[in-house]
Design a protein around this motif. Structure first.
Motif, PDB file in Angstrom:
ATOM      1  N   ARG A   1      -3.718  68.359 -16.634  1.00  0.00           N
ATOM      2  CA  ARG A   1      -3.553  67.136 -15.838  1.00  0.00           C
ATOM      3  C   ARG A   1      -4.899  66.424 -15.670  1.00  0.00           C
ATOM      4  NH1 ARG A   1      -2.194  68.747 -10.688  1.00  0.00           N
ATOM      5  NH2 ARG A   1      -0.566  70.002 -11.649  1.00  0.00           N
ATOM      6  N   GLU A   2      -5.971  67.191 -15.419  1.00  0.00           N
ATOM      7  CA  GLU A   2      -7.313  66.615 -15.294  1.00  0.00           C
ATOM      8  C   GLU A   2      -7.757  65.947 -16.584  1.00  0.00           C
ATOM      9  OE1 GLU A   2      -9.795  69.847 -14.135  1.00  0.00           O
ATOM     10  OE2 GLU A   2      -8.838  70.060 -12.170  1.00  0.00           O
TER      11      GLU A   2
ATOM     12  N   GLU B   1       3.882  73.549 -12.535  1.00  0.00           N
ATOM     13  CA  GLU B   1       2.748  72.705 -12.173  1.00  0.00           C
ATOM     14  C   GLU B   1       2.864  71.295 -12.763  1.00  0.00           C
ATOM     15  OE1 GLU B   1      -0.049  73.053 -10.250  1.00  0.00           O
ATOM     16  OE2 GLU B   1       0.688  74.964  -9.511  1.00  0.00           O
ATOM     17  N   GLY B   2       3.933  71.034 -13.521  1.00  0.00           N
ATOM     18  CA  GLY B   2       4.170  69.677 -13.998  1.00  0.00           C
ATOM     19  C   GLY B   2       3.916  69.426 -15.472  1.00  0.00           C
ATOM     20  N   LEU B   3       3.504  70.428 -16.226  1.00  0.00           N
ATOM     21  CA  LEU B   3       3.295  70.249 -17.658  1.00  0.00           C
ATOM     22  C   LEU B   3       4.629  70.339 -18.366  1.00  0.00           C
ATOM     23  CD1 LEU B   3       1.041  69.919 -19.796  1.00  0.00           C
ATOM     24  CD2 LEU B   3       1.036  72.389 -20.035  1.00  0.00           C
TER      25      LEU B   3
ATOM     26  N   ALA C   1      -2.189  74.230 -16.607  1.00  0.00           N
ATOM     27  CA  ALA C   1      -1.471  72.986 -16.309  1.00  0.00           C
ATOM     28  C   ALA C   1      -2.334  72.050 -15.476  1.00  0.00           C
ATOM     29  CB  ALA C   1      -0.171  73.297 -15.585  1.00  0.00           C
ATOM     30  N   ARG C   2      -3.071  72.593 -14.504  1.00  0.00           N
ATOM     31  CA  ARG C   2      -3.960  71.755 -13.695  1.00  0.00           C
ATOM     32  C   ARG C   2      -5.077  71.169 -14.542  1.00  0.00           C
ATOM     33  NH1 ARG C   2      -2.674  75.787 -10.133  1.00  0.00           N
ATOM     34  NH2 ARG C   2      -4.562  77.007 -10.521  1.00  0.00           N
TER      35      ARG C   2
ATOM     36  N   GLU D   1       0.068  65.328 -20.212  1.00  0.00           N
ATOM     37  CA  GLU D   1       1.300  65.558 -19.459  1.00  0.00           C
ATOM     38  C   GLU D   1       2.309  66.397 -20.235  1.00  0.00           C
ATOM     39  OE1 GLU D   1       2.812  61.747 -18.462  1.00  0.00           O
ATOM     40  OE2 GLU D   1       1.072  61.225 -17.226  1.00  0.00           O
TER      41      GLU D   1
END
Length: 119
Positions: free
Chosen positions: A85-86, A115-117, A81-82, A90
């Motif tokens: 984001r990089e 983690e926001g995905l 997920a990180r 999304e």
């Protein structure tokens, strides 16, 4: 008793069946999860271009090697997920690889969501 080859063939059949409906593109790639006996791997794949946008595995996160496979899968989910984001990603489509949404496969998905995905 079911032979190992028959179990693998059944999983591959399930995966093919699901893959007929699921495709990833640059805006919403496919989050493919592969689970071996020892490790778990995750990739974000753009199927239209045929390329991997980001990848993570428990081989790179298992420095401690505590033997807890679910915890390793959770670390892989957070890492993918990180990296997504990089890369400016999304949203993704979840591909469980013909396996049940259970155990380590579920841990990867839930950690990626935390983690926001968006899956």
């Amino acid at each position: 008793m079911v032979r190992a080859a028959e179990k693998r063939e059944a999983r591959v059949r399930r995966h093919r069946r699901v893959r007929r409906r699921i495709t990833g593109d640059a805006a919403r790639p496919r989050l493919a999860v592969y689970r071996s006996n020892r490790h778990v791997y995750a990739q974000l794949i753009d199927d239209l271009e045929g390329r991997t946008l980001a990848a993570a595995s428990s081989r790179e996160t298992d420095a401690a090697g505590d033997g807890d496979k679910k915890a390793a899968a959770r670390r892989v989910g957070g890492l993918i997920a990180r990296r997504a984001r990089e890369a400016g990603i999304e949203r993704a489509v979840f591909d469980r690889g013909g396996r049940l949404y259970h155990g380590r496969v579920r841990e990867v998905a839930e950690a990626a969501r935390e983690e926001g995905l968006q899956l």
